[in-house]
Design a protein around this motif. Structure first.
Motif, PDB file in Angstrom:
ATOM      1  N   PHE A 215      15.332  16.280  40.373  1.00 29.90           N
ATOM      2  CA  PHE A 215      14.650  16.111  39.068  1.00 29.90           C
ATOM      3  C   PHE A 215      15.706  15.849  38.011  1.00 29.90           C
ATOM      4  N   ASP A 216      15.398  15.321  36.703  1.00 34.64           N
ATOM      5  CA  ASP A 216      16.157  14.882  35.687  1.00 34.64           C
ATOM      6  C   ASP A 216      16.370  16.152  34.813  1.00 34.64           C
ATOM      7  N   VAL A 217      17.450  16.304  34.209  1.00 33.80           N
ATOM      8  CA  VAL A 217      17.562  17.200  32.743  1.00 33.80           C
ATOM      9  C   VAL A 217      17.677  16.108  31.774  1.00 33.80           C
ATOM     10  N   PRO A 218      16.740  16.268  30.954  1.00 34.87           N
ATOM     11  CA  PRO A 218      16.587  15.356  29.598  1.00 34.87           C
ATOM     12  C   PRO A 218      17.729  15.753  28.815  1.00 34.87           C
ATOM     13  N   ALA A 219      18.052  14.828  27.807  1.00 33.78           N
ATOM     14  CA  ALA A 219      19.294  15.050  27.004  1.00 33.78           C
ATOM     15  C   ALA A 219      18.737  16.177  25.787  1.00 33.78           C
ATOM     16  N   PHE A 220      19.705  17.237  25.802  1.00 32.52           N
ATOM     17  CA  PHE A 220      19.432  18.274  24.610  1.00 32.52           C
ATOM     18  C   PHE A 220      20.303  17.664  23.463  1.00 32.52           C
ATOM     19  N   LYS A 221      20.096  18.155  22.141  1.00 32.23           N
ATOM     20  CA  LYS A 221      21.011  17.834  21.018  1.00 32.23           C
ATOM     21  C   LYS A 221      21.889  18.990  20.718  1.00 32.23           C
ATOM     22  N   GLY A 222      22.988  18.519  20.260  1.00 31.65           N
ATOM     23  CA  GLY A 222      23.988  19.475  19.720  1.00 31.65           C
ATOM     24  C   GLY A 222      24.306  20.527  20.657  1.00 31.65           C
ATOM     25  N   ALA A 223      23.988  21.543  20.003  1.00 31.57           N
ATOM     26  CA  ALA A 223      24.101  23.123  20.769  1.00 31.57           C
ATOM     27  C   ALA A 223      22.528  23.496  20.977  1.00 31.57           C
ATOM     28  N   GLU A 224      21.771  22.893  20.775  1.00 26.38           N
ATOM     29  CA  GLU A 224      20.249  23.590  20.884  1.00 26.38           C
ATOM     30  C   GLU A 224      20.015  23.898  22.222  1.00 26.38           C
ATOM     31  N   GLN A 225      19.091  24.695  22.444  1.00 29.35           N
ATOM     32  CA  GLN A 225      18.912  25.427  23.727  1.00 29.35           C
ATOM     33  C   GLN A 225      17.484  24.834  24.117  1.00 29.35           C
ATOM     34  N   THR A 226      16.784  24.059  23.570  1.00 27.88           N
ATOM     35  CA  THR A 226      15.439  23.429  23.731  1.00 27.88           C
ATOM     36  C   THR A 226      15.495  21.820  23.388  1.00 27.88           C
ATOM     37  N   VAL A 227      14.647  21.253  24.077  1.00 25.18           N
ATOM     38  CA  VAL A 227      14.524  20.029  23.709  1.00 25.18           C
ATOM     39  C   VAL A 227      12.831  19.594  23.841  1.00 25.18           C
ATOM     40  N   GLU A 228      12.361  18.774  22.948  1.00 22.46           N
ATOM     41  CA  GLU A 228      10.900  18.732  22.997  1.00 22.46           C
ATOM     42  C   GLU A 228      10.549  17.351  24.035  1.00 22.46           C
ATOM     43  N   LEU A 229       9.955  17.576  24.625  1.00 20.90           N
ATOM     44  CA  LEU A 229       9.354  16.539  25.909  1.00 20.90           C
ATOM     45  C   LEU A 229       8.362  15.518  25.301  1.00 20.90           C
ATOM     46  N   PRO A 230       8.423  14.187  25.619  1.00 16.67           N
ATOM     47  CA  PRO A 230       7.575  13.518  25.020  1.00 16.67           C
ATOM     48  C   PRO A 230       5.961  13.653  25.555  1.00 16.67           C
TER      49      PRO A 230
END
Lengths: 235, 235
Positions: A215-230
């Motif tokens: 599976f792929d780990v999408p790119a998170f921003k900066g030091a954030e601990q979550t990323v919104e998925l499309p």
């Protein structure tokens, strides 16, 4: 971006590998990062002035533990969380996580669910996670039934409680949360999520592990601990 | 904003209270949040494209543990951390934290400090923390001496290693880090910090605890785990 959604078995295996001697993580650490992700997803979605009262419904297992951690961080993020925690297991980790919430003077309820729902601005569903199987029983049956009828927004931790981890909504439970916070990687049931925000939390997956399970780990921003998925990321 | 700076004894007492039965925290949890703060402070200060190579100098105690956690998060934040870890204690927690870094294939060095410094863009000083007393000995003597002479920016975790927790620079150690990340609350020696950025990390202090020990927790933004303190906040 095409994300692979995990089966129940693969999700369990990944969890076991992370906490194996080769992975090195303790449950305390992973739960801390998972719960922090959930709190961050709430903070990104709901203004703490307009939605201060977050009612965290805490189940008896690890999903509930994530909820306890999230409640603590939400307090520090300026929300006013409270716990609905009817079945409190006699296990050191959960007792300590509850103590941490009590040190913040968070209200802890064990009954009168519907009264507490009325007084909440947002609900967190941290009742059951990806290990749950079988039929939902009281005291959680009433809780999960109310998720279907309430007008309050619901944030589900990893899995909407009572859903089949792979098939999604069941005959018994087919509520839709407003927000889903998938942890480590989305489970197959996430393809049936129809709410407004799907976050991925748990920024701790070694690339080698993701590769091993394909599976792929999408790119998170900066030091954030979550990323919104499309929202288009479906099977 | 006027911040109270903590004495060594008060800092130790606060740590003990957080991890007591009444506080409920495990060292795993606190170290995870502390190390995450350090990584976030680095991420806020240094661009991971311009300063990718972060050399984390890891001491044999809890300060070193914070460094191991920070290294792992920095990897996930897009940096290329490596460890200088000459004295590796045979303690389960540290062994697990090292395993987690090894799962990410971070280089781990045990000697040739000066060579590794040359190849680094930023150094993290997680050698000694607020419990340290006495004289700095090798292999860390060479390391800390080089902090004084190197042109590389240094991020100190909680205390510049070898400083007196209360008095600041000593006859033996008077280097100045570029960045100081105070954890829980600044220690008295922070008044002698002359670098460019002073962060507070560790967003987990219950208000009742801060009140008991008479210090203020400044306002953090959003879901951030660090807040930059005004450079004017001195004794």
């Amino acid at each position: 971006m095409s994300l692979k959604y995990l089966s129940q078995k693969v999700a369990q295996t990944i969890d076991e590998e992370l906490m194996s001697a080769a992975g090195g993580f303790s449950v305390d650490q992973l739960m801390e990062l998972a719960g922090l992700s959930v709190a961050e997803a709430v903070q990104k979605t709901y203004d703490n002035k307009k939605y201060p009262r977050v009612l965290v419904c805490v189940g008896p297992g690890n999903n509930g533990g994530d909820g306890l951690v999230a409640a603590r961080h939400l307090f520090h993020f300026g929300f006013r969380p409270s716990l609905f925690y009817p079945k409190q297991p006699n296990k050191d980790l959960y007792k300590r996580l509850l103590t941490q919430c009590q040190q913040l003077q968070l209200p802890v309820h064990q009954d009168n669910w519907s009264t507490h729902v009325e007084q909440a601005d947002v609900l967190i569903d941290s009742v059951f996670g990806f290990s749950f199987q079988g039929e939902v029983r009281d005291p959680f049956k009433e809780v999960i039934q109310s998720f279907k009828t309430t007008s309050k927004p619901i944030v589900a931790v990893d899995i909407p409680s009572g859903w089949d981890v792979e098939q999604g909504p069941t005959e018994q439970v087919d509520y839709q949360p407003s927000v889903l916070v998938s942890l480590t990687a989305p489970k197959q049931c996430a393809a049936h999520f129809k709410g407004s925000h799907h976050f991925l939390g748990g920024r701790f997956v070694p690339p080698a592990l993701a590769q091993k399970f394909g599976f792929d780990v999408p790119a998170f921003k900066g030091a954030e601990q979550t990323v919104e998925l499309p929202r288009s990321s479906s099977l």
